[in-house]
Design a protein around this motif. Sequence first.
Motif, PDB file in Angstrom:
ATOM      1  N   PHE A 222      16.382  -1.245 -15.734  1.00  0.00           N
ATOM      2  CA  PHE A 222      15.341  -2.550 -14.908  1.00  0.00           C
ATOM      3  C   PHE A 222      14.467  -1.382 -14.745  1.00  0.00           C
ATOM      4  CE2 PHE A 222      14.079  -3.167 -10.436  1.00  0.00           C
ATOM      5  CZ  PHE A 222      14.501  -4.829 -11.074  1.00  0.00           C
ATOM      6  N   ALA A 223      13.506  -1.946 -14.219  1.00  0.00           N
ATOM      7  CA  ALA A 223      12.508  -1.009 -14.334  1.00  0.00           C
ATOM      8  C   ALA A 223      11.652  -1.435 -13.283  1.00  0.00           C
ATOM      9  CB  ALA A 223      11.917  -0.473 -15.019  1.00  0.00           C
ATOM     10  N   ARG A 224      10.775  -0.951 -12.267  1.00  0.00           N
ATOM     11  CA  ARG A 224       9.826  -1.437 -11.454  1.00  0.00           C
ATOM     12  C   ARG A 224       9.103  -0.329 -10.240  1.00  0.00           C
ATOM     13  NH1 ARG A 224      12.255  -3.929  -7.670  1.00  0.00           N
ATOM     14  NH2 ARG A 224      11.966  -1.586  -6.450  1.00  0.00           N
ATOM     15  N   LEU A 260      15.710 -10.514  -8.018  1.00  0.00           N
ATOM     16  CA  LEU A 260      14.263 -10.834  -7.244  1.00  0.00           C
ATOM     17  C   LEU A 260      13.324 -10.724  -8.332  1.00  0.00           C
ATOM     18  CD1 LEU A 260      11.908 -12.917  -6.047  1.00  0.00           C
ATOM     19  CD2 LEU A 260      11.817 -11.327  -4.777  1.00  0.00           C
ATOM     20  N   ILE A 261      12.927 -11.391  -9.163  1.00  0.00           N
ATOM     21  CA  ILE A 261      12.288 -11.272 -10.680  1.00  0.00           C
ATOM     22  C   ILE A 261      11.128 -11.419 -10.236  1.00  0.00           C
ATOM     23  CG2 ILE A 261      11.393 -10.816 -13.101  1.00  0.00           C
ATOM     24  CD1 ILE A 261      13.974  -9.061 -11.884  1.00  0.00           C
ATOM     25  N   GLU A 262       9.379 -10.339  -9.893  1.00  0.00           N
ATOM     26  CA  GLU A 262       8.509 -11.386  -9.901  1.00  0.00           C
ATOM     27  C   GLU A 262       7.103 -10.255 -10.539  1.00  0.00           C
ATOM     28  OE1 GLU A 262       8.187 -12.046  -5.151  1.00  0.00           O
ATOM     29  OE2 GLU A 262       8.274  -9.806  -5.670  1.00  0.00           O
ATOM     30  N   ASP A 447       8.833  -6.268 -12.242  1.00  0.00           N
ATOM     31  CA  ASP A 447      10.102  -6.333 -11.937  1.00  0.00           C
ATOM     32  C   ASP A 447      10.572  -6.444 -13.137  1.00  0.00           C
ATOM     33  OD1 ASP A 447      11.514  -5.639  -9.186  1.00  0.00           O
ATOM     34  OD2 ASP A 447       9.883  -8.122  -9.548  1.00  0.00           O
ATOM     35  N   VAL A 448      11.334  -5.588 -14.655  1.00  0.00           N
ATOM     36  CA  VAL A 448      10.971  -5.881 -15.892  1.00  0.00           C
ATOM     37  C   VAL A 448      12.655  -5.527 -15.988  1.00  0.00           C
ATOM     38  CG1 VAL A 448      10.927  -5.167 -18.346  1.00  0.00           C
ATOM     39  CG2 VAL A 448       9.145  -5.517 -16.661  1.00  0.00           C
TER      40      VAL A 448
END
Length: 540
Positions: A222-224, A260-262, A447-448
């Motif tokens: 998971f990365a942001r 939450l993925i944006e 968000d990835v």
Amino acid sequence: MSPNCRNIIAPFLRFTQKLTTKGTKNHEDLFFSVLPSVTSVLSVVKSYISPVIPANAGIQKIRMQAQKLTFWIAASLSLLAMTSGVAVAAINIPFTINLSENVTVTGTPRIAIDVGGNTRYATYTSGTGTNALIFTLSPTIGDVDLDGVTVSSPIDLNGGTIKDIAGNDATLTFTPPNTTGIKINYPSLGMDFTNGASGRYTLNGTAYNSLSSFLTASGGTFARNSVATYFDSTGTLQTVSNNTPRFDYDPVTHQSKGILIEESRTNLLNYSMTFNTSSWNLARSNIQLAATTSPDGTMNAVKLYNNGVAGGSYAGYFRNYQANQTYTYSVYAKKADMSYITMVIYATVGWIADGNVIFDLNAGTATMYGTGISAYHISALPNGWYRCSITATFGSTNTNTQYPVLLLNPQTDGVSGVYLWGAQLEQAPFATSYIPTTTAAVTRAADVMTIPTASWWNAGEGTLFANTSTLYSSATDNVTIRDVMRINDGTANNFHRLFQYRNKYGGSTNVGGSLVADVQTGTVVAGTTYGVGYSYMPNS
């Protein structure tokens, strides 16, 4: 397929080399699933297709994108077995058949059971010498049937025998019971982002009680690359550091909404919490700092109030607006001495037409006047706060203007006003999570989430399923296609996907760079939850 499209959603994930959830815009609640067969899908909006895809299409990676996403899987890994009318949790599911007299059983007789469109068998396990025979169904990883399995008569001897004491063959037919309450949810990959503090996850039958442990086991990431905000379980707005997932909650009901993925977004307004720098124009108005507690629980909200001079009191922010671009302006507002705040734009300063929206901070309602504003929203928060927003398109010429402005009701007492916090301007058709700023505009990264899928995706056939509520639905939307979920080989040439196009959902398949299947639903309404399914099978 139409050239442009929007987002979709999905619950259980079942895919081959890599699965990626990447922010692109516009979702509320959703859960993803790729089920193991064409028929094993539960949906509200029924849009299925079985495209012809060569078996060697080389599908290797899953990518999921959405506007604003939350994921969940209801009752993940909950296998319900019904014995004597009682529902019990089980991995192996027993079925009891009662006969009129005691019998002797040899071999492994079995009963056929439909599990989500797939024929499975409950095999004989015990009861010889009695009149109650137990047959046990052992679900296969990937089995999902959320509307109840179906038991078939007769008993299949499968090379065995069932005889009474006198050696007579038993009657094998029986009346199948109502098994709608026997539900199987045993996906190859299950991600329940609403179960507990950080979700519950399954991978090929093994359960994990945190996202971090699940990602470690699956090889996912998971990365942001920025901080970001979300609402916690108390309804308080929180900020998390880089690369930290956000488990979002409804700020009023405190119900979990999932992860939450944006997409990446930029707040174009400086000093979004103070409103009192040179970029802000306070016309016949003043700002009181630290006037009350804001949605983040800190005493940092301001009060905008009239300065006693007649002529209208407002706060505007000067910036250059780009021709023919759509913008969304939002602010958190709370009544103080006044119960109304108005957002205003004018054609004379560059917008396509005049428009204003009056937000009632007492009743939580909004009323629009004019034609220049294409959308508006007011959303309730705890402690009397609301998030108010308008969306409008700028005219044909780049222009520097302070509009839209936040206009107070006419008053000249030098005291009356409203509380404000968290102003945000985004070059997009709807608002996303709040992005705090000080001296300059700030960008929140996308968000990835990526999950390798080589060990659990069925390349031969499957179903993508999405349960979603979109934040934006417009027949005239001109934004390019946005994927919600994509299974691909690392290129744009071969894929299955779910998507939203303007005000419709759909599914499609590309092989060798050519579109071979495309299906779309009827019109969908923003804020309404829909289930959408898309099935694929090579050479079907």
